[in-house]
Design an enzyme around this catalytic site. Structure first.
Site, PDB file in Angstrom:
ATOM      1  N   GLY A 239       0.813  -1.269  -0.033  1.00 20.98           N
ATOM      2  CA  GLY A 239      -0.018   0.089  -0.051  1.00 20.98           C
ATOM      3  C   GLY A 239       0.750   1.261  -0.077  1.00 20.98           C
ATOM      4  O   GLY A 239       0.351   2.403   0.456  1.00 20.98           O
ATOM      5  N   SER A 240       1.936   1.259  -0.532  1.00 20.95           N
ATOM      6  CA  SER A 240       2.988   2.545  -0.457  1.00 20.95           C
ATOM      7  C   SER A 240       2.443   3.576  -1.573  1.00 20.95           C
ATOM      8  O   SER A 240       2.322   4.735  -1.247  1.00 20.95           O
ATOM      9  CB  SER A 240       4.259   2.223  -0.795  1.00 20.95           C
ATOM     10  OG  SER A 240       4.384   1.706  -2.294  1.00 20.95           O
ATOM     11  N   ASN A 241       1.619   3.119  -2.556  1.00 16.14           N
ATOM     12  CA  ASN A 241       0.993   4.029  -3.495  1.00 16.14           C
ATOM     13  C   ASN A 241      -0.299   4.518  -2.947  1.00 16.14           C
ATOM     14  O   ASN A 241      -0.537   5.719  -3.004  1.00 16.14           O
ATOM     15  CB  ASN A 241       0.530   3.278  -4.658  1.00 16.14           C
ATOM     16  CG  ASN A 241       2.072   3.313  -5.748  1.00 16.14           C
ATOM     17  OD1 ASN A 241       2.360   4.431  -6.371  1.00 16.14           O
ATOM     18  ND2 ASN A 241       2.503   2.197  -5.979  1.00 16.14           N
TER      19      ASN A 241
ATOM     20  N   MET B 145      -3.857  -7.003  -7.125  1.00 22.58           N
ATOM     21  CA  MET B 145      -3.482  -8.122  -7.790  1.00 22.58           C
ATOM     22  C   MET B 145      -4.393  -9.251  -8.485  1.00 22.58           C
ATOM     23  O   MET B 145      -4.349 -10.090  -8.447  1.00 22.58           O
ATOM     24  CB  MET B 145      -2.318  -8.781  -7.127  1.00 22.58           C
ATOM     25  CG  MET B 145      -1.174  -8.011  -6.972  1.00 22.58           C
ATOM     26  SD  MET B 145      -0.396  -7.278  -8.182  1.00 22.58           S
ATOM     27  CE  MET B 145       0.927  -6.564  -7.761  1.00 22.58           C
ATOM     28  N   ARG B 146      -5.527  -8.261  -9.111  1.00 23.40           N
ATOM     29  CA  ARG B 146      -6.474  -9.067  -9.658  1.00 23.40           C
ATOM     30  C   ARG B 146      -7.096  -8.454 -11.057  1.00 23.40           C
ATOM     31  O   ARG B 146      -7.033  -6.896 -10.999  1.00 23.40           O
ATOM     32  CB  ARG B 146      -7.846  -9.219  -8.979  1.00 23.40           C
ATOM     33  CG  ARG B 146      -7.734 -10.034  -7.738  1.00 23.40           C
ATOM     34  CD  ARG B 146      -8.723 -10.234  -6.731  1.00 23.40           C
ATOM     35  NE  ARG B 146      -8.400 -10.964  -5.487  1.00 23.40           N
ATOM     36  CZ  ARG B 146      -8.357 -12.359  -5.708  1.00 23.40           C
ATOM     37  NH1 ARG B 146      -8.794 -12.878  -6.591  1.00 23.40           N
ATOM     38  NH2 ARG B 146      -7.857 -13.045  -4.681  1.00 23.40           N
TER      39      ARG B 146
ATOM     40  N   ASN C 235      -5.105   2.608 -12.610  1.00 26.46           N
ATOM     41  CA  ASN C 235      -4.102   1.414 -12.162  1.00 26.46           C
ATOM     42  C   ASN C 235      -2.703   2.116 -12.257  1.00 26.46           C
ATOM     43  O   ASN C 235      -2.416   3.089 -13.196  1.00 26.46           O
ATOM     44  CB  ASN C 235      -4.405   0.149 -12.793  1.00 26.46           C
ATOM     45  CG  ASN C 235      -3.334  -1.030 -12.368  1.00 26.46           C
ATOM     46  OD1 ASN C 235      -3.361  -0.908 -11.327  1.00 26.46           O
ATOM     47  ND2 ASN C 235      -2.603  -1.446 -13.505  1.00 26.46           N
TER      48      ASN C 235
ATOM     49  N   HIS D 158       1.085   0.730 -12.956  1.00 25.56           N
ATOM     50  CA  HIS D 158       1.993  -0.347 -13.536  1.00 25.56           C
ATOM     51  C   HIS D 158       3.521  -0.313 -13.555  1.00 25.56           C
ATOM     52  O   HIS D 158       3.632   0.795 -13.978  1.00 25.56           O
ATOM     53  CB  HIS D 158       1.348  -0.887 -14.706  1.00 25.56           C
ATOM     54  CG  HIS D 158       2.134  -2.213 -15.289  1.00 25.56           C
ATOM     55  ND1 HIS D 158       1.889  -3.408 -14.480  1.00 25.56           N
ATOM     56  CD2 HIS D 158       3.102  -2.428 -16.217  1.00 25.56           C
ATOM     57  CE1 HIS D 158       2.625  -4.167 -15.274  1.00 25.56           C
ATOM     58  NE2 HIS D 158       3.331  -3.773 -15.961  1.00 25.56           N
TER      59      HIS D 158
HETATM   60  C1  GAR Z   1       3.702  -1.333  -7.265  1.00 26.91           C
HETATM   61  O1  GAR Z   1       4.925  -1.540  -7.809  1.00 26.91           O
HETATM   62  C2  GAR Z   1       2.563  -1.505  -8.398  1.00 26.91           C
HETATM   63  O2  GAR Z   1       3.185  -0.741  -9.357  1.00 26.91           O
HETATM   64  C3  GAR Z   1       2.752  -3.001  -8.618  1.00 26.91           C
HETATM   65  O3  GAR Z   1       2.510  -3.372  -7.384  1.00 26.91           O
HETATM   66  C4  GAR Z   1       3.367  -2.632  -6.326  1.00 26.91           C
HETATM   67  C5  GAR Z   1       2.398  -2.276  -5.294  1.00 26.91           C
HETATM   68  O4  GAR Z   1       3.216  -1.643  -4.342  1.00 26.91           O
HETATM   69  N1  GAR Z   1       1.454  -3.151  -9.557  1.00 26.91           N
HETATM   70  C6  GAR Z   1       1.325  -4.023 -10.511  1.00 26.91           C
HETATM   71  O5  GAR Z   1       2.354  -4.737 -10.558  1.00 26.91           O
HETATM   72  C7  GAR Z   1       0.150  -4.203 -11.187  1.00 26.91           C
HETATM   73  N2  GAR Z   1       0.304  -4.894 -12.144  1.00 26.91           N
HETATM   74  P1  GAR Z   1       2.542  -0.808  -3.240  1.00 26.91           P
HETATM   75  O6  GAR Z   1       1.487  -1.865  -2.542  1.00 26.91           O
HETATM   76  O7  GAR Z   1       3.292  -0.536  -2.272  1.00 26.91           O
HETATM   77  O8  GAR Z   1       1.616   0.213  -3.841  1.00 26.91           O
END
Ligand code: GAR
Length: 221
Positions: free
Chosen positions: A12-14, A91-92, A108, A110
């Protein structure tokens, strides 16, 4: 006031980066109304708790079909008046019922320069392939996997000795910059989807190209 719903499966850092941007005023007239997670132990839940944001854990196995699961998510978000949905490490693959309830209102992030390296482990795919530039992309979500109209991208140089971890770390810094920016542009009503393209009102791109390795340093003496 734009109400935002966040879907996250992990760290969940984003999610945090968007919360921070709202808190410090970079994104105005917006609030996070709900976190939805598909994992009971997602660290994103701790972040929601720490920021007094309501959250709900919905277990996919409790629903007869994937569509039913996303119908439930859509209902939870609609009940809280959500106007923008952010996938933040969710992740779905999102199904039609959620997309229909929020047309061009699901974003989203990526960790690659789409359309290169979609799917899982975008950073590892880029490092293994040997590209010199990768990065991250915020896009609107359609039914495909990482195929929707692109809103904003950041290019990150790749080093020959990068591992999945080292590249992920550098890309993540830029994820945390561009995701809040995409939300800000949306909140200000400046994003318009025209076919495959997202037009950003009041913006003209005139930045210099990123070249890696940099031209002036190409020959080491
Ligand atoms: C992030 O790097 C995001 O870009 C990636 O998962 C990570 C989640 O980090 N998403 C994907 O790969 C989607 N296909 P976070 O939970 O710290 O935000």
């Amino acid at each position: 006031m734009l109400k935002i719903g966040v879907l996250a499966s992990g760290r969940g850092s984003n999610f945090q980066a968007v919360m921070d941007a709202i808190k410090d005023g970079r994104i105005k007239n917006a609030a996070i109304a709900l976190l939805v997670t598909d994992k009971p132990d997602a660290y994103a839940i701790e972040r929601a708790r720490a920021n007094a944001i309501p959250f709900v854990y919905l277990a996919p196995r409790d629903y007869p079909t994937k569509d039913a699961y996303f119908e439930k998510i859509a209902r939870e978000l609609a009940e809280r008046g959500v106007g923008l949905v952010l996938l933040a490490g969710f992740m779905r693959i999102v199904r039609r019922p959620l997309l229909d309830a929020f047309p061009w209102k699901v974003m989203n992030i990526h960790p690659a320069l789409l359309p290169s390296f979609p799917g899982l482990h975008g950073q590892r795919q880029a490092a293994d392939y040997g590209v010199k530039i990768s990065g991250c992309t915020v896009h609107f979500v359609d039914e495909g996997m990482d195929t929707g109209p692109i809103i904003i991208q950041a290019a990150v140089p790749v080093r020959h000795d990068d591992t999945e971890e080292s590249l992920s770390e550098r890309i993540l810094e830029h994820e945390h910059r561009i995701y809040p920016e995409a939300v800000r542009l949306f909140a200000e009503g400046r994003l318009e989807v025209q076919g495959k393209k997202v037009v950003i009102k009041g913006f003209r791109s005139d930045e210099a190209a990123l070249v890696n390795p940099p031209l002036e340093n190409f020959y080491l003496s």
